[in-house]
Design a protein around this motif. Structure first.
Motif, PDB file in Angstrom:
ATOM      1  N   HIS B  34      26.612 -93.831  11.769  1.00  0.00           N
ATOM      2  CA  HIS B  34      26.181 -92.456  11.287  1.00  0.00           C
ATOM      3  C   HIS B  34      25.948 -91.395  12.415  1.00  0.00           C
ATOM      4  O   HIS B  34      26.507 -90.138  12.331  1.00  0.00           O
ATOM      5  CB  HIS B  34      24.607 -92.672  10.700  1.00  0.00           C
ATOM      6  N   HIS B  72      20.984 -82.128  11.981  1.00  0.00           N
ATOM      7  CA  HIS B  72      20.464 -82.819  11.015  1.00  0.00           C
ATOM      8  C   HIS B  72      21.814 -83.100  10.016  1.00  0.00           C
ATOM      9  O   HIS B  72      22.853 -82.487   9.895  1.00  0.00           O
ATOM     10  CB  HIS B  72      19.638 -81.944   9.828  1.00  0.00           C
ATOM     11  N   LEU B  73      21.612 -84.413   9.369  1.00  0.00           N
ATOM     12  CA  LEU B  73      22.650 -84.789   8.655  1.00  0.00           C
ATOM     13  C   LEU B  73      22.125 -85.790   7.413  1.00  0.00           C
ATOM     14  O   LEU B  73      21.129 -86.614   7.700  1.00  0.00           O
ATOM     15  CB  LEU B  73      23.803 -85.879   9.108  1.00  0.00           C
ATOM     16  N   ASP B  74      22.340 -85.255   5.876  1.00  0.00           N
ATOM     17  CA  ASP B  74      22.274 -86.386   5.066  1.00  0.00           C
ATOM     18  C   ASP B  74      23.576 -87.016   4.655  1.00  0.00           C
ATOM     19  O   ASP B  74      24.734 -86.482   4.427  1.00  0.00           O
ATOM     20  CB  ASP B  74      21.487 -85.429   3.733  1.00  0.00           C
ATOM     21  N   PHE B  75      23.269 -88.350   4.429  1.00  0.00           N
ATOM     22  CA  PHE B  75      24.487 -89.111   4.331  1.00  0.00           C
ATOM     23  C   PHE B  75      24.566 -89.577   2.850  1.00  0.00           C
ATOM     24  O   PHE B  75      23.619 -90.230   2.374  1.00  0.00           O
ATOM     25  CB  PHE B  75      24.328 -90.576   5.310  1.00  0.00           C
TER      26      PHE B  75
ATOM     27  N   VAL D  69      20.237 -92.904   5.416  1.00  0.00           N
ATOM     28  CA  VAL D  69      20.725 -91.700   4.492  1.00  0.00           C
ATOM     29  C   VAL D  69      20.344 -90.329   5.083  1.00  0.00           C
ATOM     30  O   VAL D  69      20.707 -89.364   4.580  1.00  0.00           O
ATOM     31  CB  VAL D  69      19.765 -92.042   3.018  1.00  0.00           C
ATOM     32  N   GLY D  71      19.369 -88.257   9.030  1.00  0.00           N
ATOM     33  CA  GLY D  71      18.928 -88.144  10.528  1.00  0.00           C
ATOM     34  C   GLY D  71      18.668 -86.935  10.688  1.00  0.00           C
ATOM     35  O   GLY D  71      19.463 -86.106  10.547  1.00  0.00           O
TER      36      GLY D  71
END
Lengths: 149, 149, 149, 149
Positions: B34, B72-75, D69, D71
């Protein structure tokens, strides 16, 4: 008088690809961290094999697995953020179970050689045991590299 | 009946670039680690700024330095070795000393969204102190993003 | 009868440090990506030099800069997520402007050799020109490595 | 008069581990590349779970798989080569199928906060489908974090 240096025959490369240096590939010395060039070699290998139809989806090589058994690089000149690098790739030789790729990385704008080296790979079966490099792989590579001429 | 989902207005992206997932970017879970998506966002930012003539040689932005103050990241879905990823990039807003890029990463073949997020940056002077984002930078971005319309 | 193999004299290492394999250092093959071992060598070098008081704050070596001019690794066995690796480090030789570190990476629990190799460095001045390796550096290393005996 | 700032209650951390900044983790800006802090968070998570006996060999968590999901990190101050960083780790909450780790990274010598943030994970089964976080995992964490008090 400027003439080509003809004393040292260089390997002939029939394939090249390129990468642009990314910020996380540089280090606090302001240059590409030397270990990251092995990532560039990996890009070169993948593009070389893709060009020959030898990869498949998420597998590095379509018909068999391989492990890297040796890697060597001589670093000639530093590369910096955003530099465009040309990666020359050739198969140097295919032995029984092993094969060796040779690489030359050049700064694309200046044609200065940044690094040269090789990686040696071993074909392995599902139990990670050495196996003979399949004939189909040999033939496609030999034809591309013109080893029969 | 298949109709477009119109209930949630999505941000409009006017720029995208792409990367192919490299072996060292994947991890033992078989997917891209990630944290490495922040490298892809960096590629997206650089290509966005290059396209607008806002980079210069080895500097991320030509006219001033910046530091990342938030990320910020939503995976949404995993990406795997050799996958081609489209990186959609837009400037969301430019404040006094800060500016925020927004990103959407899609699998290029399936158009499945892999990740979405943003990075917020602060313009800094030579002593790493916050400074106002230069007008020239604002104007070029605003024109490209059509903020005046 | 199990006896030590005495036919091939191995280099003697007087220093070692260790790393635990991190998830982003592994790849989709389930093992450490070969290029990441050069990061482990870097950890080994830094800890070796720190132990001798030869580093300072944010500088790899206190009294002079250096660039890596060659790197080589033979990969003997794969390493996996969370494996503890012992990194044996020694200075093999110091020439006029260059010096070569030698490394052996072992799985700490099994003592299996994972990789062996070296990195060659060139001492450089502020203009990135080769310079003689300073005497103080030579003396500290020679004493630690017991080259005078 | 120097008194503790009591106006903003901070989360209490009962676990911390540390990393030393490695050269390839820095970038040409002279500081740690922001994406690499997610590697430090991963080290923090692994050490937190190892300390509780919740990992096993090469598996991040012994009893179930998980995917990240989301970060998020706020970057407060830069970190540089060789800096020792303390990574404070706590479980913030465990929901039905998801759980969220919270982190604070501090410069160990100065106690300056370098970054703060969180990662949210989803427990998944062998088909990568969400599953309920197992009770045993909840209990061990709740006891360590003293959620029952």
């Amino acid at each position: 008088m400027a003439t080509p240096n003809t004393s040292t025959p260089e390997p002939t490369y029939h394939f090249n690809t390129e990468v642009r240096v990314r910020l996380p590939e540089t280090d606090a010395m302001g240059i590409v961290f030397h270990g990251n060039y092995f990532t560039f070699l990996d890009v070169g290998r993948v593009d070389y094999l893709m060009n020959l139809g030898l990869t498949e989806n998420n597998r590095p090589i379509r018909d068999f697995d391989n492990v890297v058994v040796a890697g060597h690089l001589d670093f000639r000149a530093p590369a910096r953020l955003h530099d465009l690098l040309a990666i020359d790739v050739r198969m140097r030789e295919i032995g029984g179970a092993s094969f060796t790729f040779e690489f030359r990385i050049r700064d694309k704008r200046s044609n200065v050689v940044v690094a040269e080296g090789y990686t040696t790979h071993c074909a392995v079966d599902a139990e990670f045991q050495p196996m003979r490099v399949p004939e189909a792989f040999r033939e496609v590579i030999a034809k591309f590299e013109r080893w029969d001429q």
